[in-house]
Enzyme design. Structure first.
Site, PDB file in Angstrom:
ATOM      1  N   GLU A 103       0.875  -1.164   0.000  1.00  0.00           N
ATOM      2  CA  GLU A 103       0.000   0.000   0.000  1.00  0.00           C
ATOM      3  C   GLU A 103       0.916   1.219   0.000  1.00  0.00           C
ATOM      4  OE1 GLU A 103      -2.691   2.796   0.070  1.00  0.00           O
ATOM      5  OE2 GLU A 103      -1.331   2.723   1.777  1.00  0.00           O
ATOM      6  N   SER A 104       0.864   2.019  -1.064  1.00  0.00           N
ATOM      7  CA  SER A 104       1.893   3.033  -1.293  1.00  0.00           C
ATOM      8  C   SER A 104       1.920   4.103  -0.206  1.00  0.00           C
ATOM      9  CB  SER A 104       1.719   3.675  -2.669  1.00  0.00           C
ATOM     10  OG  SER A 104       0.453   4.299  -2.791  1.00  0.00           O
TER      11      SER A 104
ATOM     12  N   ARG B  71      -5.431  -4.227  -7.309  1.00  0.00           N
ATOM     13  CA  ARG B  71      -5.587  -2.792  -6.963  1.00  0.00           C
ATOM     14  C   ARG B  71      -4.503  -1.984  -7.666  1.00  0.00           C
ATOM     15  NH1 ARG B  71      -5.651  -1.824  -0.776  1.00  0.00           N
ATOM     16  NH2 ARG B  71      -6.205   0.274  -1.488  1.00  0.00           N
TER      17      ARG B  71
ATOM     18  N   HIS C 212       2.062  -7.558 -10.670  1.00  0.00           N
ATOM     19  CA  HIS C 212       2.885  -8.274  -9.683  1.00  0.00           C
ATOM     20  C   HIS C 212       3.543  -9.497 -10.339  1.00  0.00           C
ATOM     21  CE1 HIS C 212       1.505  -6.381  -5.828  1.00  0.00           C
ATOM     22  NE2 HIS C 212       0.475  -6.050  -6.581  1.00  0.00           N
TER      23      HIS C 212
ATOM     24  N   GLU D  80       5.989 -11.159  -9.339  1.00  0.00           N
ATOM     25  CA  GLU D  80       6.528 -12.069  -8.331  1.00  0.00           C
ATOM     26  C   GLU D  80       5.542 -13.146  -7.901  1.00  0.00           C
ATOM     27  OE1 GLU D  80       4.312  -9.063  -5.906  1.00  0.00           O
ATOM     28  OE2 GLU D  80       5.498  -9.037  -7.751  1.00  0.00           O
TER      29      GLU D  80
ATOM     30  N   CYS E   2       3.729  -2.377  -8.773  1.00  0.00           N
ATOM     31  CA  CYS E   2       2.482  -1.896  -8.185  1.00  0.00           C
ATOM     32  C   CYS E   2       2.747  -0.677  -7.289  1.00  0.00           C
ATOM     33  CB  CYS E   2       1.765  -3.024  -7.459  1.00  0.00           C
ATOM     34  SG  CYS E   2       0.003  -2.671  -7.152  1.00  0.00           S
TER      35      CYS E   2
END
Length: 204
Positions: free
Chosen positions: A50-51, A140, A185, A187, A81
């Site tokens: 969450e940035s 998201r 993402h 990963e 992201c």
């Protein structure tokens, strides 16, 4: 060939899977939580999460300025992201107190593809990543609304909107010099080709 040591910023996000993918791509991976650990790596992955929370944690752990300094000095970085948001020089729909490193001249919109329930997977082509389409997972996810000078667009995805230009949809992967950023993402899949692309950037 020298094995690069690549750190994964380990304040929040999918650290373990990024480390697994980096090692599959031939790098030595290490978690980074403090300046001394940052000093010991050749490149840095900034994972999803969450940035706004990551921005706060960077301040709490006294890591914002050390990371910013290394980035400004040319350390290779890959942001996925939330990591893409932290690398951008302009963020839309962020909090007023949210900080970013500003090393890629681009405008990124947070949560542009929608909320958690709007997460999706799709096959995309990524310039510079050989081997055919890549299964991209968007959670998201942000997208890029503007790129500045020196930014190479590597991938786009159809967002389902009407009225977009003929260039192929929303920008979801970019490279600017030593920095790589993706909306998705990589990963969370067993496919390490995006991480291989970054490892090769660090070697270069």
């Amino acid at each position: 060939m020298t094995v690069p040591r690549i750190g994964v910023l380990a304040l929040q996000g999918d650290v373990v899977d990024h480390m697994r993918a980096l090692e599959a791509a031939g790098a030595e991976a290490a978690p980074v939580r403090r300046p001394a650990e940052l000093d010991a790596v050749d490149g840095l992955v900034i994972p999803g999460g969450e940035s706004t929370t990551m921005s706060k944690l960077l301040g709490i752990f006294d890591m914002f300025n050390p990371v910013k300094k290394r980035l400004d000095e040319g350390m290779p970085a890959f942001g996925s992201c939330a990591g893409m948001i932290l690398l951008a020089d302009e963020v839309l729909d962020g909090r007023p107190d949210q900080r970013s490193f500003g090393v890629i001249p681009m405008t990124v919109r947070r949560n542009a593809f929608g909320r958690q329930v709007d997460s999706f997977e799709t096959e995309i082509g990524i310039d510079g990543v050989a081997g055919g389409l890549f299964r991209a997972v968007f959670i998201r996810a942000p997208w890029v609304e503007r790129v500045g000078d020196g930014v190479e667009v590597l991938a786009r995805v159809d967002s389902g909107e009407t009225g977009l230009d003929a260039s192929g949809g929303r920008i979801v992967a970019v490279r600017a010099g030593a920095c790589l950023a993706t909306s998705f993402h990589p990963e969370v899949t067993p496919d390490a080709r995006v991480h291989q692309y970054f490892v090769d950037m660090v070697r270069g």
